[in-house]
Design an enzyme around this catalytic site. Structure first.
Site, PDB file in Angstrom:
ATOM      1  N   GLN A  66       0.521  -1.177   0.320  1.00 26.15           N
ATOM      2  CA  GLN A  66       0.383  -0.257   0.718  1.00 26.15           C
ATOM      3  C   GLN A  66       1.108   1.349  -0.316  1.00 26.15           C
ATOM      4  O   GLN A  66       0.932   1.963  -0.867  1.00 26.15           O
ATOM      5  CB  GLN A  66      -0.814  -0.008   1.014  1.00 26.15           C
ATOM      6  CG  GLN A  66      -2.272   1.118   1.354  1.00 26.15           C
ATOM      7  CD  GLN A  66      -3.317   0.804   2.189  1.00 26.15           C
ATOM      8  OE1 GLN A  66      -3.454  -0.451   3.002  1.00 26.15           O
ATOM      9  NE2 GLN A  66      -4.629   1.584   2.064  1.00 26.15           N
ATOM     10  N   ASP A  67       1.332   1.763   0.927  1.00 27.09           N
ATOM     11  CA  ASP A  67       2.775   2.690   0.868  1.00 27.09           C
ATOM     12  C   ASP A  67       3.999   2.044   1.685  1.00 27.09           C
ATOM     13  O   ASP A  67       3.676   1.254   2.531  1.00 27.09           O
ATOM     14  CB  ASP A  67       1.718   4.112   1.284  1.00 27.09           C
ATOM     15  CG  ASP A  67       1.720   4.077   3.166  1.00 27.09           C
ATOM     16  OD1 ASP A  67       1.638   2.756   3.752  1.00 27.09           O
ATOM     17  OD2 ASP A  67       0.939   4.848   3.705  1.00 27.09           O
ATOM     18  N   PRO A  68       4.930   3.268   1.651  1.00 24.68           N
ATOM     19  CA  PRO A  68       6.482   2.387   2.683  1.00 24.68           C
ATOM     20  C   PRO A  68       5.775   2.748   3.773  1.00 24.68           C
ATOM     21  O   PRO A  68       5.419   3.290   4.611  1.00 24.68           O
ATOM     22  CB  PRO A  68       7.471   3.990   1.983  1.00 24.68           C
ATOM     23  CG  PRO A  68       6.567   4.399   0.196  1.00 24.68           C
ATOM     24  CD  PRO A  68       4.908   4.703   0.958  1.00 24.68           C
ATOM     25  N   GLN A 136      -0.301   6.391   5.041  1.00 24.67           N
ATOM     26  CA  GLN A 136      -0.716   6.654   3.875  1.00 24.67           C
ATOM     27  C   GLN A 136      -1.029   8.367   3.809  1.00 24.67           C
ATOM     28  O   GLN A 136      -1.459   8.486   3.330  1.00 24.67           O
ATOM     29  CB  GLN A 136      -2.491   6.004   4.391  1.00 24.67           C
ATOM     30  CG  GLN A 136      -2.045   4.193   4.196  1.00 24.67           C
ATOM     31  CD  GLN A 136      -3.265   3.673   4.249  1.00 24.67           C
ATOM     32  OE1 GLN A 136      -4.320   4.594   3.873  1.00 24.67           O
ATOM     33  NE2 GLN A 136      -3.153   2.573   5.590  1.00 24.67           N
TER      34      GLN A 136
END
Length: 229
Positions: A66-68, A136
Site C-alpha cells: 500500500q505505502d512505504p 498513508q
C-alpha cells in the site's frame, strides 16, 4: 530472435506517463515537502527502486503493497522490504513464517528482499512515498494513478505473470489485470490483524513457482541469503 518483452522497458511503457502534468506535480510536491523540513521516506534516490531492480522484461511475480514503511531507516523503495540491519516489521515476519511453512526455507535474520527483486519479483507499493510517522499520508497525491499505470503495462506483458494480492486494497487492483495469460493469487494481508484469517497457510510461494513452471518461466528462489551487502 528477440521477443516483444525483450524490446519493451519501463521507459518505453511508462515514458509517456512520466510526461503527464500530474506526475511532475507529484515529484514537485515531494521536493517541496522535503525542502520544508519534513522527513519523507524512502530517500529520493530509492523512490523508484522497484522499477530499477526489476526490469519490465524480467517481471515474473508482482507483490503489491500500500505505502512505504514510515519509520526511520526502513523503507528503501521495495514493498514489504527493509534495509539490512533493520528488524523485520510484523507483516514481513508473517511473510517469512508462511515462507518457512510453505517451502521449509529458514527464516532470515534480516528483511532485505533485494534478492527477490533481482529475480523478477516486482515489489510495488501503490504510493511510493510517505511522511515520517504518518502512514498513508501520501495516499492522495496521485501516486496510485502512476502505479496503476505500472500494473496496466504489466497486463500487456507478453509473458505470463503471477500477481500476489494480499489484503482488500491490493485485491481491488485485480480489475486492472484482465489478460488471461496472467495468474492471480489472493489472500488476506500478512498484517498481524489479518494473517491468521488465511494468509498463514495460503502457500502462495510454492503456488507461484508452480504457476511459473506451468507457464514455462523460471521459478523464484525465495530463500534469502543470511549475509547481505
Amino acid at each position: 530472435m528477440t521477443t516483444m518483452a525483450e524490446t519493451q522497458t519501463w521507459q518505453t511503457v511508462l515514458g509517456e506517463e512520466k510526461q503527464e502534468p500530474y506526475f511532475q506535480e507529484i515529484l514537485d510536491f515531494v521536493k517541496k515537502e522535503r525542502k520544508a523540513g519534513k522527513i519523507i521516506y524512502p530517500p529520493q534516490k530509492d523512490i523508484f527502486n522497484a522499477l530499477k531492480l526489476t526490469p519490465y522484461e524480467a517481471v515474473k511475480v508482482v507483490i503489491l503493497g500500500q505505502d512505504p514503511y514510515h519509520g526511520p531507516n526502513q523503507a528503501h523503495g521495495l514493498a514489504f522490504s527493509v534495509r539490512p540491519g533493520v528488524p523485520a516489521p510484523p507483516s514481513l515476519q508473517n511473510i517469512f513464517k508462511e515462507l518457512h511453512a510453505d517451502l521449509g526455507v529458514s527464516i532470515p535474520s534480516h528483511g532485505f528482499l533485494e534478492k527477490w527483486a533481482k529475480q523478477g519479483v516486482l515489489l510495488l507499493n501503490a504510493a511510493l512515498t510517505v511522511e515520517a510517522g504518518k502512514p498513508q499520508s501520501h495516499a492522495n497525491i496521485e501516486w496510485h494513478r502512476f502505479t496503476d499505470k505500472v500494473i496496466e503495462s504489466l497486463n500487456d506483458h507478453p509473458e505470463g505473470i503471477v500477481f500476489l494480492l494480499w489484503g482488500s486494497y491490493a485485491q481491488k487492483k485485480s480489475q486492472l489485470i484482465t489478460n488471461l495469460r496472467h495468474r492471480i493469487l489472493k489472500a488476506p494481508h500478512p498484517s498481524p490483524l489479518s494473517a491468521a484469517r488465511g494468509f498463514l497457510g495460503c502457500r502462495h510461494f510454492s503456488k507461484a513457482n508452480q504457476l511459473l513452471h506451468e507457464m514455462g518461466r523460471g521459478e523464484i528462489d525465495w530463500a534469502l541469503d543470511e549475509k547481505v551487502s
